[in-house]
Design a protein around this motif. Structure first.
Motif, PDB file in Angstrom:
ATOM      1  N   ALA A 136       0.831  -1.212   0.000  1.00  0.00           N
ATOM      2  CA  ALA A 136       0.000   0.000   0.000  1.00  0.00           C
ATOM      3  C   ALA A 136       0.863   1.258   0.000  1.00  0.00           C
ATOM      4  CB  ALA A 136      -0.927  -0.006   1.207  1.00  0.00           C
ATOM      5  N   GLY A 137       0.650   2.102  -1.003  1.00  0.00           N
ATOM      6  CA  GLY A 137       1.371   3.359  -1.095  1.00  0.00           C
ATOM      7  C   GLY A 137       2.833   3.212  -1.454  1.00  0.00           C
ATOM      8  N   LYS A 138       3.240   2.039  -1.899  1.00  0.00           N
ATOM      9  CA  LYS A 138       4.644   1.769  -2.165  1.00  0.00           C
ATOM     10  C   LYS A 138       4.872   1.453  -3.651  1.00  0.00           C
ATOM     11  CE  LYS A 138       6.351   2.085   2.022  1.00  0.00           C
ATOM     12  NZ  LYS A 138       5.300   1.784   2.942  1.00  0.00           N
ATOM     13  N   GLU A 139       6.139   1.216  -3.943  1.00  0.00           N
ATOM     14  CA  GLU A 139       6.583   0.949  -5.306  1.00  0.00           C
ATOM     15  C   GLU A 139       7.495  -0.276  -5.288  1.00  0.00           C
ATOM     16  OE1 GLU A 139       7.889   4.310  -7.894  1.00  0.00           O
ATOM     17  OE2 GLU A 139       9.881   3.549  -7.350  1.00  0.00           O
ATOM     18  N   PHE A 140       7.251  -1.196  -6.218  1.00  0.00           N
ATOM     19  CA  PHE A 140       8.062  -2.411  -6.327  1.00  0.00           C
ATOM     20  C   PHE A 140       8.700  -2.438  -7.716  1.00  0.00           C
ATOM     21  CE2 PHE A 140       8.884  -6.785  -7.470  1.00  0.00           C
ATOM     22  CZ  PHE A 140       9.487  -7.287  -6.323  1.00  0.00           C
ATOM     23  N   MET A 226      -1.474 -10.596  -6.270  1.00  0.00           N
ATOM     24  CA  MET A 226      -1.129  -9.467  -7.128  1.00  0.00           C
ATOM     25  C   MET A 226      -0.088  -9.917  -8.123  1.00  0.00           C
ATOM     26  SD  MET A 226      -1.410  -6.376  -8.152  1.00  0.00           S
ATOM     27  CE  MET A 226      -0.564  -6.053  -9.701  1.00  0.00           C
ATOM     28  N   ASP A 227      -0.517 -10.115  -9.371  1.00  0.00           N
ATOM     29  CA  ASP A 227       0.399 -10.533 -10.427  1.00  0.00           C
ATOM     30  C   ASP A 227       1.131  -9.305 -10.958  1.00  0.00           C
ATOM     31  OD1 ASP A 227      -0.308 -13.243 -10.312  1.00  0.00           O
ATOM     32  OD2 ASP A 227      -2.063 -12.885 -11.569  1.00  0.00           O
ATOM     33  N   ILE A 228       2.272  -9.023 -10.349  1.00  0.00           N
ATOM     34  CA  ILE A 228       3.104  -7.916 -10.807  1.00  0.00           C
ATOM     35  C   ILE A 228       3.526  -8.140 -12.249  1.00  0.00           C
ATOM     36  CG2 ILE A 228       5.389  -6.838 -10.535  1.00  0.00           C
ATOM     37  CD1 ILE A 228       3.758  -5.937  -8.305  1.00  0.00           C
ATOM     38  N   TRP A 229       3.783  -9.413 -12.575  1.00  0.00           N
ATOM     39  CA  TRP A 229       4.464  -9.696 -13.835  1.00  0.00           C
ATOM     40  C   TRP A 229       4.141 -11.105 -14.310  1.00  0.00           C
ATOM     41  CZ3 TRP A 229       6.702  -6.833 -17.289  1.00  0.00           C
ATOM     42  CH2 TRP A 229       7.614  -7.385 -18.197  1.00  0.00           C
ATOM     43  N   GLU A 230       3.490 -11.228 -15.452  1.00  0.00           N
ATOM     44  CA  GLU A 230       3.355 -12.507 -16.145  1.00  0.00           C
ATOM     45  C   GLU A 230       3.761 -12.236 -17.579  1.00  0.00           C
ATOM     46  OE1 GLU A 230       0.248 -15.363 -14.429  1.00  0.00           O
ATOM     47  OE2 GLU A 230      -0.823 -13.455 -14.630  1.00  0.00           O
ATOM     48  N   ALA A 231       4.803 -12.927 -18.064  1.00  0.00           N
ATOM     49  CA  ALA A 231       5.361 -12.509 -19.347  1.00  0.00           C
ATOM     50  C   ALA A 231       6.219 -13.570 -19.998  1.00  0.00           C
ATOM     51  CB  ALA A 231       6.201 -11.240 -19.164  1.00  0.00           C
ATOM     52  N   THR A 303       6.291  -0.895 -10.617  1.00  0.00           N
ATOM     53  CA  THR A 303       4.858  -0.981 -10.340  1.00  0.00           C
ATOM     54  C   THR A 303       4.554  -0.143  -9.110  1.00  0.00           C
ATOM     55  OG1 THR A 303       4.874  -3.242 -11.207  1.00  0.00           O
ATOM     56  CG2 THR A 303       2.910  -2.533 -10.022  1.00  0.00           C
ATOM     57  N   GLN A 304       3.639   0.808  -9.235  1.00  0.00           N
ATOM     58  CA  GLN A 304       3.321   1.749  -8.173  1.00  0.00           C
ATOM     59  C   GLN A 304       1.893   1.535  -7.671  1.00  0.00           C
ATOM     60  OE1 GLN A 304       4.061   5.420 -10.364  1.00  0.00           O
ATOM     61  NE2 GLN A 304       6.153   5.538  -9.547  1.00  0.00           N
ATOM     62  N   PHE A 305       1.765   1.439  -6.346  1.00  0.00           N
ATOM     63  CA  PHE A 305       0.462   1.248  -5.713  1.00  0.00           C
ATOM     64  C   PHE A 305       0.033   2.586  -5.114  1.00  0.00           C
ATOM     65  CE2 PHE A 305       2.488  -2.806  -6.082  1.00  0.00           C
ATOM     66  CZ  PHE A 305       1.464  -3.671  -6.432  1.00  0.00           C
ATOM     67  N   ILE A 306      -0.773   3.323  -5.890  1.00  0.00           N
ATOM     68  CA  ILE A 306      -1.106   4.705  -5.587  1.00  0.00           C
ATOM     69  C   ILE A 306      -2.346   4.782  -4.701  1.00  0.00           C
ATOM     70  CG2 ILE A 306      -1.636   6.960  -6.574  1.00  0.00           C
ATOM     71  CD1 ILE A 306       1.115   5.903  -7.396  1.00  0.00           C
ATOM     72  N   GLY A 307      -2.289   5.656  -3.684  1.00  0.00           N
ATOM     73  CA  GLY A 307      -3.447   5.856  -2.837  1.00  0.00           C
ATOM     74  C   GLY A 307      -3.109   6.727  -1.654  1.00  0.00           C
ATOM     75  N   SER A 308      -3.988   6.739  -0.683  1.00  0.00           N
ATOM     76  CA  SER A 308      -3.804   7.525   0.526  1.00  0.00           C
ATOM     77  C   SER A 308      -3.852   6.604   1.732  1.00  0.00           C
ATOM     78  CB  SER A 308      -4.898   8.592   0.636  1.00  0.00           C
ATOM     79  OG  SER A 308      -4.794   9.313   1.838  1.00  0.00           O
ATOM     80  N   GLY A 309      -2.804   6.665   2.566  1.00  0.00           N
ATOM     81  CA  GLY A 309      -2.744   5.787   3.719  1.00  0.00           C
ATOM     82  C   GLY A 309      -2.685   4.341   3.286  1.00  0.00           C
ATOM     83  N   PRO A 439       9.147   3.918  -1.181  1.00  0.00           N
ATOM     84  CA  PRO A 439       8.116   4.901  -1.501  1.00  0.00           C
ATOM     85  C   PRO A 439       8.011   5.150  -3.010  1.00  0.00           C
ATOM     86  CG  PRO A 439       9.529   5.673   0.300  1.00  0.00           C
ATOM     87  CD  PRO A 439      10.195   4.468  -0.298  1.00  0.00           C
ATOM     88  N   ILE A 440       6.905   5.733  -3.425  1.00  0.00           N
ATOM     89  CA  ILE A 440       6.682   6.042  -4.837  1.00  0.00           C
ATOM     90  C   ILE A 440       7.829   6.896  -5.380  1.00  0.00           C
ATOM     91  CG2 ILE A 440       5.121   7.120  -6.496  1.00  0.00           C
ATOM     92  CD1 ILE A 440       3.972   4.604  -5.162  1.00  0.00           C
ATOM     93  N   ASP A 441       8.324   6.512  -6.549  1.00  0.00           N
ATOM     94  CA  ASP A 441       9.399   7.209  -7.275  1.00  0.00           C
ATOM     95  C   ASP A 441      10.748   7.186  -6.552  1.00  0.00           C
ATOM     96  OD1 ASP A 441       7.788   7.898  -9.473  1.00  0.00           O
ATOM     97  OD2 ASP A 441       7.083   9.727  -8.490  1.00  0.00           O
ATOM     98  N   SER A 442      10.980   6.152  -5.727  1.00  0.00           N
ATOM     99  CA  SER A 442      12.271   6.049  -5.030  1.00  0.00           C
ATOM    100  C   SER A 442      13.180   4.945  -5.565  1.00  0.00           C
ATOM    101  CB  SER A 442      12.044   5.806  -3.531  1.00  0.00           C
ATOM    102  OG  SER A 442      11.525   4.496  -3.301  1.00  0.00           O
ATOM    103  N   THR A 443      12.662   4.094  -6.453  1.00  0.00           N
ATOM    104  CA  THR A 443      13.398   2.871  -6.781  1.00  0.00           C
ATOM    105  C   THR A 443      13.960   2.845  -8.196  1.00  0.00           C
ATOM    106  OG1 THR A 443      11.425   1.705  -7.589  1.00  0.00           O
ATOM    107  CG2 THR A 443      11.885   1.570  -5.206  1.00  0.00           C
TER     108      THR A 443
END
Length: 445
Positions: A136-140, A226-231, A303-309, A439-443
């Motif tokens: 939640a609210g993070k980036e992978f 959560m399927d980040i990646w199937e390819a 992959t960014q999981f955007i939201g509040s809290g 955090p978002i845009d840190s990786t």
């Protein structure tokens, strides 16, 4: 091997001593705002389904081919008393190698005693616990090389809501735990698992007609995914799936949905998910060899999981290749043209445009999904598809359909047959590396 619980005597999944269990090391990075990242020392463990299962008394197989031994395993409880899970030879048996922050999975490996096909591994925090991620609210972010993955194969990196200890604490019957890769679940409620909740899934076991190594038991194991990646090198998708119940839950028979012999949408989970596949969404020049994202080269996937809290309302995708940040493609399907990310609005528009069952919304959509992604385990895998030949990812599926959404990739509808892929593409492989989380845009840069 025995353990005494509050409710009397129960039998455990034991562990063998024939092969020492040594987990391949895999480092990853925890990032903070501003892009400063700290290396974390982790490792990976192979799923218990791939392990040799033999008698506690000798080396007689409890499970051989796609059948349980009827003498050792007349029922699940007795089977758990009589059998142990063995340690793994990761490179020799399974074709799994790691170096620093990279992990390579080979498709077919011819070992001394058997031939192995594919693998499924989990990132460990330590020898007895999976690494838990709160998305939640993070980036992978990770880097992947799919140049050696043809049609019919799936290099899948994803998250599932497994127990951190592999179910060892919740189910005293389970001695093996995360150390031996137990506790798997996903939104398909798979019934091909050999052990669920610490007990052998041998009751009602039926071998699969088209897979000499697999079968299906009476029980399945459900959880959000959560399927980040199937390819592969020709197609890719990312897809959230949600279940009604938080965490891993055992199902039985038709309550497991299609995998239990029931209706596809009859379980408490969303089997279809809400996918974004650029080809399926109308852009056929975005992903592939020599295209905008050139699959002949490695690519960084963000992959960014955007939201509040703790509330997530959108999942965004970016790619980094040749030093350039590339935003995900926009859909060109009528009614969905303004979307290049996944949200409730996108999911509703896509399901309507394709005429698909909106099982994602029916199970709570992003509101419920947000509640399920705070305790997730990372899965890294490579597999072929004995059910529909991976056509749902990289070809036309259903094969006789010309309705919107059926065209999912450039592969022929005759492709992906496991017997063909396993013989002609045995040397296929996927490489995952440079996993980053923060955090978002840190990786990424």
């Amino acid at each position: 091997m025995l353990c005494v619980g509050l409710f009397g005597l129960v039998y455990s999944i034991g562990v063998g001593t024939n092969t020492q269990e040594t987990h391949p090391k895999l480092s990853w990075k925890q990032c903070s705002s501003g892009g400063s990242c700290t290396t974390q020392q982790g490792s990976v463990v192979i799923d218990s389904n791939w392990r040799w299962t033999h008698s506690t008394k000798d080396l007689t197989n409890c499970y051989d081919g796609n059948l349980w031994d009827s003498t050792l395993c007349p029922d699940g409880t007795t089977c758990s008393k009589n059998c142990v899970l063995e340690g793994a030879d990761y490179s020799g048996t399974y074709g799994i190698t790691s170096s620093g922050d990279s992990l390579t999975l080979k498709f077919v490996t011819h070992g001394s005693y058997s031939t192995n096909v594919g693998s499924r591994l989990y990132l460990l925090k330590d020898d007895n616990n999976y690494q838990i991620f709160n998305l939640a609210g993070k980036e992978f972010t990770f880097t992947v090389d799919v140049s050696n993955l043809p049609c019919g194969l799936n290099g899948a990196l994803y998250f599932v809501e497994m127990d951190q200890d592999g179910g060892k604490g919740k189910h005293k019957e389970n001695e093996a735990g995360a150390k031996y890769g137990t506790g798997y679940c996903d939104a398909q409620c798979p019934t091909d698992l050999k052990f669920i909740d610490g007990i052998a899934n041998s009751d009602g076991w039926k071998p699969q007609d088209n897979d000499e190594n697999s079968g299906n038991g009476k029980y399945g194991s459900c959880c959000s995914e959560m399927d980040i990646w199937e390819a592969n090198s020709l197609a890719t998708a990312y897809t959230p799936h949600v279940c009604d119940t938080k965490g891993q839950k055992r199902c039985q028979g038709t309550a497991c949905g299609e995998n239990g012999g029931g209706d596809r949408f009859g379980s408490e989970c969303d089997p279809d998910g809400c996918d974004f596949n650029s080809w399926r969404q109308g852009n056929k020049s975005f992903w592939g060899p020599g295209l905008i994202i050139d699959t002949k080269k490695s690519v960084q996937v963000v992959t960014q999981f955007i939201g509040s809290g703790s509330s997530v309302t959108e999942i965004r995708r970016k790619y980094v290749q040749n030093g350039k940040v590339i935003e995900n493609s926009y859909s060109t399907i009528s009614g969905t043209e303004k979307y290049n990310s996944i949200s409730d609005d996108y999911c509703n528009a896509q399901k309507k445009a394709f005429g698909d069952t909106n099982s994602f919304e029916n199970h709570g959509g992003f509101k419920r999904f947000s509640q399920h992604i705070q305790d997730m385990v990372l899965v890294l895998s490579l597999w072929d598809d004995h059910t529909v030949n991976m056509l749902w990812l990289d070809s036309v599926y259903p094969t006789n359909s010309n309705k919107p959404g059926a065209d999912r990739g450039p592969c022929e509808t005759s492709s992906g047959v496991p017997a063909d892929v396993e013989s002609k593409s045995a040397s296929a492989s996927v490489k995952y590396s440079d996993i980053r989380f923060g955090p978002i845009d840190s990786t990424y840069k």
